[in-house]
Enzyme design. Structure first.
Site, short mmCIF file in Angstrom:
data_model
loop_
_atom_site.label_atom_id
_atom_site.label_comp_id
_atom_site.label_asym_id
_atom_site.label_seq_id
_atom_site.Cartn_x
_atom_site.Cartn_y
_atom_site.Cartn_z
N TYR A 153 10.98 -7.66 6.17
CA TYR A 153 10.19 -6.44 6.39
C TYR A 153 10.74 -5.64 7.58
O TYR A 153 10.92 -4.42 7.50
CB TYR A 153 8.74 -6.84 6.63
CG TYR A 153 7.76 -5.70 6.72
CD1 TYR A 153 7.39 -4.97 5.59
CD2 TYR A 153 7.18 -5.34 7.94
CE1 TYR A 153 6.48 -3.94 5.67
CE2 TYR A 153 6.26 -4.31 8.03
CZ TYR A 153 5.91 -3.61 6.89
OH TYR A 153 5.01 -2.57 6.97
N LYS A 157 12.22 -1.84 7.54
CA LYS A 157 11.60 -0.74 8.28
C LYS A 157 12.53 -0.17 9.36
O LYS A 157 12.46 1.02 9.68
CB LYS A 157 10.27 -1.20 8.87
CG LYS A 157 9.21 -1.55 7.81
CD LYS A 157 8.91 -0.38 6.89
CE LYS A 157 7.71 -0.64 5.99
NZ LYS A 157 7.41 0.52 5.11
N1 LIG Z 1 -1.42 -1.09 6.99
C1 LIG Z 1 -0.64 -1.35 8.01
O1 LIG Z 1 -1.05 -1.97 9.01
C2 LIG Z 1 0.78 -0.87 8.01
C3 LIG Z 1 1.49 -0.98 9.20
C4 LIG Z 1 2.81 -0.52 9.25
C5 LIG Z 1 3.38 0.02 8.13
N2 LIG Z 1 2.67 0.10 6.96
C6 LIG Z 1 3.35 0.68 5.81
O2 LIG Z 1 2.56 1.71 5.26
C7 LIG Z 1 2.74 1.77 3.85
C8 LIG Z 1 1.41 1.66 3.14
O3 LIG Z 1 0.77 0.46 3.57
P1 LIG Z 1 -0.72 0.09 3.14
O4 LIG Z 1 -1.24 -0.84 4.19
O5 LIG Z 1 -1.48 1.30 2.78
O6 LIG Z 1 -0.42 -0.80 1.83
P2 LIG Z 1 -1.37 -1.20 0.62
O7 LIG Z 1 -0.83 -2.49 0.11
O8 LIG Z 1 -2.81 -1.12 1.00
O9 LIG Z 1 -1.06 -0.04 -0.44
C9 LIG Z 1 0.22 0.13 -0.96
C10 LIG Z 1 0.18 0.91 -2.26
O10 LIG Z 1 1.53 0.98 -2.75
C11 LIG Z 1 1.50 0.69 -4.14
N3 LIG Z 1 2.79 0.15 -4.58
C12 LIG Z 1 3.25 -1.12 -4.43
N4 LIG Z 1 4.46 -1.26 -5.00
C13 LIG Z 1 4.78 -0.03 -5.50
C14 LIG Z 1 5.90 0.46 -6.22
N5 LIG Z 1 6.92 -0.35 -6.53
N6 LIG Z 1 5.91 1.76 -6.60
C15 LIG Z 1 4.85 2.57 -6.32
N7 LIG Z 1 3.75 2.14 -5.65
C16 LIG Z 1 3.73 0.86 -5.25
C17 LIG Z 1 0.38 -0.32 -4.31
O11 LIG Z 1 -0.07 -0.39 -5.65
C18 LIG Z 1 -0.66 0.22 -3.33
O12 LIG Z 1 -1.52 1.15 -3.95
C19 LIG Z 1 3.73 0.66 3.51
O13 LIG Z 1 5.05 1.17 3.48
C20 LIG Z 1 3.56 -0.30 4.67
O14 LIG Z 1 4.71 -1.11 4.87
C21 LIG Z 1 1.38 -0.33 6.88
#
Ligand SMILES: NC(=O)c1ccc[n+]([C@@H]2O[C@H](COP(=O)([O-])OP(=O)(O)OC[C@H]3O[C@@H](n4cnc5c(N)ncnc54)[C@H](O)[C@@H]3O)[C@@H](O)[C@H]2O)c1
Length: 246
Positions: A153, A157
């Site tokens: 990961y 990133k």
């Molecule tokens: N939530 C956090 O704390 C956090 C922190 C840092 C970075 N991020 C990043 O933010 C982004 C969103 O995170 P989140 O927490 O909302 O995630 P989440 O898992 O709640 O939602 C992710 C969404 O992406 C969709 N998805 C998964 N694989 C996919 C694909 N191949 N094609 C299209 N859609 C797809 C899923 O169905 C889901 O609706 C990600 O890139 C994650 O790495 C999140």
């Protein structure tokens, strides 16, 4: 309505950060193409936007598939007549110590988090260059700085940041900016479903300079700013939305 008249594509917008960003961009006037792997959740996000009076459409499918990405871009332009803002949000984790990490764990995370960011950017940015205005907003993570159990990961990133900085050099002269958001711990379904979520709330949150977990709205507001004309002279940047945690 500082993003009025713009057209945005948000990947992974069926829940969590993508959903919040899609809703926020729509509330500020953008037409939004909602993508998610899951058709049902994408449709739910679209229904919320429609209920608020926004213009919206859905293309479901995995953005790791170049055919889906081509379709996502061409249907956006067909439906709304332009593509101004791309939010590469879809991402996953598969956390394990390196000794337990499989090639499949590595490939799955890199394929979505980094390769799909490349694919969507490659197919969407020619429209931005042509119209001499565009915004690419890539979801990185504070984890680009390193976390135990997240070699795949963190690499993905950190790769997103390097990709964005290089693309910023290529596209700046065409009025297209490329920036990253690096969230800390944000209470999305992807995080609240973690087995150690309660310990994040009880033990980690109080140690943060702003002593709470982030909300999707915290991140969506930054995405809306980067998408707006206010951010015209910002490119190749990474904005950390972490409550001050590094
Ligand atoms: N939530 C956090 O704390 C956090 C922190 C840092 C970075 N991020 C990043 O933010 C982004 C969103 O995170 P989140 O927490 O909302 O995630 P989440 O898992 O709640 O939602 C992710 C969404 O992406 C969709 N998805 C998964 N694989 C996919 C694909 N191949 N094609 C299209 N859609 C797809 C899923 O169905 C889901 O609706 C990600 O890139 C994650 O790495 C999140």
């Amino acid at each position: 309505m500082r993003i009025g008249g713009r057209v945005a594509v948000v990947t992974g917008a069926g829940q969590g950060l993508g959903e919040a960003i899609a809703l926020r961009l729509a509330s500020e006037g953008a037409a939004v193409m909602v993508n998610d792997l899951h058709h049902d959740s994408a449709t739910r996000t679209a229904a919320q936007i429609r209920a608020g009076g926004g213009r919206v459409a859905v293309v479901a499918g995995s953005v790791t598939d170049e055919t889906v990405v081509r379709d996502l871009v061409s249907r956006t332009v067909d439906e709304f007549g332009a593509l101004h803002i791309l939010v590469n949000n879809a991402g996953i984790t598969r956390d394990k110590l390196l000794k337990d990490l499989t090639v499949d764990d590595w490939d799955a995370v890199l394929n979505l988090n980094l390769r799909a960011t490349f694919l969507c950017s490659k197919h969407a940015t020619p429209f931005m260059v042509q119209q001499r205005w565009g915004r690419v907003i890539n979801m990185s993570s504070r984890a680009h700085l390193g976390n135990k159990g997240q070699t795949n990961y963190s690499a993905s990133k950190a790769g997103v940041i390097g990709f964005s900085r290089s693309l910023a050099f290529e596209l700046g002269k065409f009025g297209v900016t490329v920036n990253c958001i690096a969230p800390g711990i944000i209470a999305t379904p992807g995080v609240t479903s973690l087995p150690h979520y309660q310990s994040l709330v009880d033990r980690v949150a109080p140690t943060l300079p702003i002593p709470r977990l982030g909300t999707p709205a915290d991140v969506a507001g930054v995405a809306a700013f980067l998408a707006s004309d206010d951010a015209e002279y910002i490119t190749g940047e990474t904005i950390h939305v972490t409550g001050g945690r590094y």
